[in-house]
Motif scaffolding. Structure first.
Motif, short mmCIF file in Angstrom:
data_model
loop_
_atom_site.label_atom_id
_atom_site.label_comp_id
_atom_site.label_asym_id
_atom_site.label_seq_id
_atom_site.Cartn_x
_atom_site.Cartn_y
_atom_site.Cartn_z
N PHE A 126 0.83 -1.21 0.00
CA PHE A 126 0.00 0.00 0.00
C PHE A 126 0.86 1.25 0.00
CE2 PHE A 126 -2.44 3.38 1.98
CZ PHE A 126 -3.67 3.28 1.34
N MET A 127 0.44 2.26 -0.77
CA MET A 127 1.06 3.58 -0.76
C MET A 127 0.08 4.60 -1.33
SD MET A 127 3.79 3.50 -3.92
CE MET A 127 4.75 2.21 -3.12
N ILE A 128 0.35 5.85 -1.08
CA ILE A 128 -0.50 6.93 -1.58
C ILE A 128 0.33 7.83 -2.49
CG2 ILE A 128 -1.80 9.01 -0.97
CD1 ILE A 128 -2.65 7.66 1.59
N LYS A 129 -0.21 8.12 -3.70
CA LYS A 129 0.46 9.03 -4.63
C LYS A 129 -0.41 10.26 -4.84
CE LYS A 129 3.16 5.63 -7.24
NZ LYS A 129 3.46 5.07 -8.59
N LEU A 130 0.15 11.41 -4.57
CA LEU A 130 -0.52 12.69 -4.80
C LEU A 130 0.34 13.52 -5.75
CD1 LEU A 130 -1.52 13.49 -1.09
CD2 LEU A 130 -2.99 12.56 -2.89
N GLY A 131 0.11 13.33 -7.05
CA GLY A 131 0.95 14.00 -8.04
C GLY A 131 2.36 13.46 -7.98
N GLU A 132 3.30 14.36 -7.72
CA GLU A 132 4.70 13.96 -7.62
C GLU A 132 5.05 13.42 -6.24
OE1 GLU A 132 6.85 13.96 -10.14
OE2 GLU A 132 5.24 14.68 -11.47
N LEU A 133 4.16 13.60 -5.28
CA LEU A 133 4.42 13.18 -3.91
C LEU A 133 3.96 11.74 -3.70
CD1 LEU A 133 5.28 13.89 -0.99
CD2 LEU A 133 2.93 14.65 -0.60
N THR A 134 4.85 10.91 -3.19
CA THR A 134 4.54 9.51 -2.90
C THR A 134 4.78 9.24 -1.42
OG1 THR A 134 5.17 8.80 -5.13
CG2 THR A 134 5.05 7.11 -3.42
N LEU A 135 3.76 8.74 -0.76
CA LEU A 135 3.87 8.39 0.65
C LEU A 135 3.91 6.87 0.78
CD1 LEU A 135 1.18 10.80 2.16
CD2 LEU A 135 3.62 11.21 1.88
N ASP A 136 4.93 6.37 1.46
CA ASP A 136 5.01 4.92 1.62
C ASP A 136 3.90 4.43 2.56
OD1 ASP A 136 5.78 5.31 4.26
OD2 ASP A 136 7.92 5.07 3.85
N GLY A 137 3.81 3.10 2.71
CA GLY A 137 2.71 2.53 3.46
C GLY A 137 2.63 2.99 4.89
N LYS A 138 3.78 3.01 5.57
CA LYS A 138 3.79 3.37 6.98
C LYS A 138 3.34 4.81 7.19
CE LYS A 138 6.75 3.22 11.06
NZ LYS A 138 8.06 2.78 11.60
N GLN A 139 3.89 5.73 6.39
CA GLN A 139 3.49 7.14 6.50
C GLN A 139 2.03 7.33 6.14
OE1 GLN A 139 6.54 8.53 3.79
NE2 GLN A 139 7.68 9.49 5.47
N SER A 140 1.59 6.62 5.12
CA SER A 140 0.20 6.73 4.70
C SER A 140 -0.75 6.27 5.80
CB SER A 140 -0.04 5.89 3.44
OG SER A 140 0.80 6.30 2.38
N PHE A 141 -0.40 5.15 6.44
CA PHE A 141 -1.28 4.61 7.47
C PHE A 141 -1.31 5.48 8.72
CE2 PHE A 141 -0.65 0.38 5.27
CZ PHE A 141 -1.97 0.29 4.84
N VAL A 142 -0.22 6.17 9.01
CA VAL A 142 -0.22 7.11 10.14
C VAL A 142 -1.24 8.22 9.89
CG1 VAL A 142 1.11 8.92 11.30
CG2 VAL A 142 2.11 6.66 10.96
N ILE A 143 -1.24 8.76 8.65
CA ILE A 143 -2.19 9.83 8.30
C ILE A 143 -3.62 9.30 8.28
CG2 ILE A 143 -2.88 11.42 6.46
CD1 ILE A 143 0.07 11.60 5.68
N ILE A 144 -3.82 8.10 7.72
CA ILE A 144 -5.16 7.51 7.67
C ILE A 144 -5.68 7.26 9.08
CG2 ILE A 144 -6.45 5.45 7.01
CD1 ILE A 144 -4.63 5.29 4.52
N THR A 145 -4.82 6.77 9.97
CA THR A 145 -5.22 6.55 11.36
C THR A 145 -5.66 7.85 12.01
OG1 THR A 145 -3.71 4.67 11.56
CG2 THR A 145 -4.49 5.69 13.61
N GLY A 146 -4.91 8.92 11.75
CA GLY A 146 -5.28 10.23 12.28
C GLY A 146 -6.66 10.66 11.80
N LEU A 147 -6.94 10.42 10.52
CA LEU A 147 -8.26 10.78 9.97
C LEU A 147 -9.36 9.94 10.60
CD1 LEU A 147 -7.32 11.15 6.18
CD2 LEU A 147 -7.85 12.99 7.80
N LEU A 148 -9.09 8.65 10.82
CA LEU A 148 -10.09 7.78 11.43
C LEU A 148 -10.35 8.15 12.89
CD1 LEU A 148 -9.01 4.31 9.97
CD2 LEU A 148 -10.97 5.71 9.30
#
Length: 403
Positions: A126-148
């Motif tokens: 799993f990873m998140i791509k926002l244009g040129e910015l790519t977030l690896d799985g661990k960083q992505s899940f930290v942000i997703i957890t914050g949103l949840l």
């Protein structure tokens, strides 16, 4: 004297908790965030470091008794803050308040890191791509957890969530049983014995993680106050420490025998996701941050609100803004500093050393006003203070030299 006697019934009244309920609450307090790092701690220190583990358990048990002795000196003492104020005045109270809130803040941040690590274990691609910015799985899940977690920040009255803390002991037991099943039935076995009996190079890390495992002292006054018969509290403390120590020892030995020097900073990161028992342990771990994060952040928010002017103190938008700001800041810290074992070592070396070793001893010596004749108890208290200072200083030095 008469005035004090009249105040006592108004200040301290018997609680409603039975012996078993208080014992359960105490065990839950000491089975904390350090639970998953204990196998890594044993791997870092070697088999002989278990001697230090049991020594730390014994010392923190005794400092728990010292906290109760401080409360028995003055019936107006109801909390850890009151103990610090009784011993060292308002400055002592403010210092303890700052340290405890900082500890809760870092533990809440650690929960986000824990969530990111275990979700990445389940979904490694799993990873998140926002244009040129790519977030690896661990960083992505930290942000997703914050949103949840953000909807929980809307609850300014968390009394309805207080029952959630009762899941702590059960969750730990489920994790221990699941890890045992991985070793016994899923082909991992218990054959990795580790390379050394004592690893002096990483022993400070092991000691710091052992210390953070027994960091429940700030809640001791609350449990003591909640008891119907507070005279039984010493038995409650024995029950809680024995059960917590057995749980820690079991998961430490199981994890070290299963993975040896290869054990990860969180034992769940070693578990096979293809096996049911491994997934049960990981999913149970995922519940811990979700259920406890809000309960940790709420006291910090309340302390911040207490420092506001009357104009803003009780306004709901302001209270929500404080909680959302705390959530965002912990997400940022977890994103920038995603090192769970290092964060726990900092918590252990600084905050738990202070709250579980130094402050109980110093406050007791100040409040009780003992006549020094260097008996066994007094030498033991001084020994605990010296050990706490050495463990904290050496732990921090080792952490920064090896970061």
């Amino acid at each position: 004297m008469a005035n004090n006697e009249l105040r006592i019934p108004l200040i301290r009244t018997p609680g409603s908790s039975s012996f078993m309920k208080a014992s359960f609450n105490g065990t839950n307090a000491f089975l904390g965030i350090g639970f998953l790092t204990i196998p890594y701690a044993l791997s870092s220190g070697g088999w002989l470091s278990l001697v230090l583990f049991f020594s730390i358990a014994a010392m923190t048990f005794y400092t728990g008794l010292l906290i109760v002795r401080c409360m028995e000196v003055d019936p107006s003492i109801l909390s850890y803050y009151d103990i610090a104020e009784r011993a060292f005045g308002m400055k002592g109270r403010m210092i303890v308040m700052f340290m405890m809130n900082a500890e809760m803040y870092l533990i809440a941040t650690g929960f986000l890191i824990l969530e990111g690590d275990n979700l990445q274990k389940l979904f490694p691609e799993f990873m998140i791509k926002l244009g040129e910015l790519t977030l690896d799985g661990k960083q992505s899940f930290v942000i997703i957890t914050g949103l949840l977690l953000s909807p929980l920040m809307l609850l300014t009255d968390l009394s309805m969530l207080s029952y959630i803390s009762a899941t702590g002991v059960f969750s730990c037991l489920v994790i221990v049983v699941s890890i045992f099943c991985v070793g016994a039935f899923d082909g991992v076995g218990f054959h990795a014995k580790g390379s050394v009996l004592l690893n002096l190079d990483t022993l400070p890390t092991a000691v710091g993680l052992y210390i953070v495992s027994f960091g429940g002292h700030p809640v001791i006054p609350s449990i003591y106050m909640s008891m119907r018969d507070s005279c039984q509290f010493s038995k409650v403390l024995v029950f809680s420490f024995v059960l917590a120590t057995l749980n820690y020892m079991t998961i430490a030995i199981l994890g070290y025998l299963m993975y040896g020097d290869g054990v990860e900073s969180e034992i769940t990161l070693n578990l096979p996701t293809s096996k049911v028992s491994g997934r049960v342990a990981i999913y149970t771990t995922l519940l811990i941050p979700v259920t406890r994060y809000s309960l940790l952040v709420a006291p910090i928010a309340t302390a911040i609100e207490g420092g506001l002017s009357e104009k803003y103190k009780n306004q709901k938008p302001v209270r929500l803004l404080i909680r959302v700001a705390l959530l965002i800041s912990t997400v940022i810290v977890a994103y920038v500093f995603p090192y769970y074992e290092s964060l726990m070592a900092i918590v252990g070396s600084v905050f738990v050393v202070s709250a579980s070793f130094l402050l109980p001893c110093l406050c007791y010596l100040k409040i009780s006003d003992l006549n020094w004749n260097w008996n066994c108890e007094q030498m033991g208290i001084v020994g605990i203070i010296v050990f706490g200072i050495l463990a904290g200083v050496l732990g921090l030095i080792h952490l920064f030299l090896n970061f």
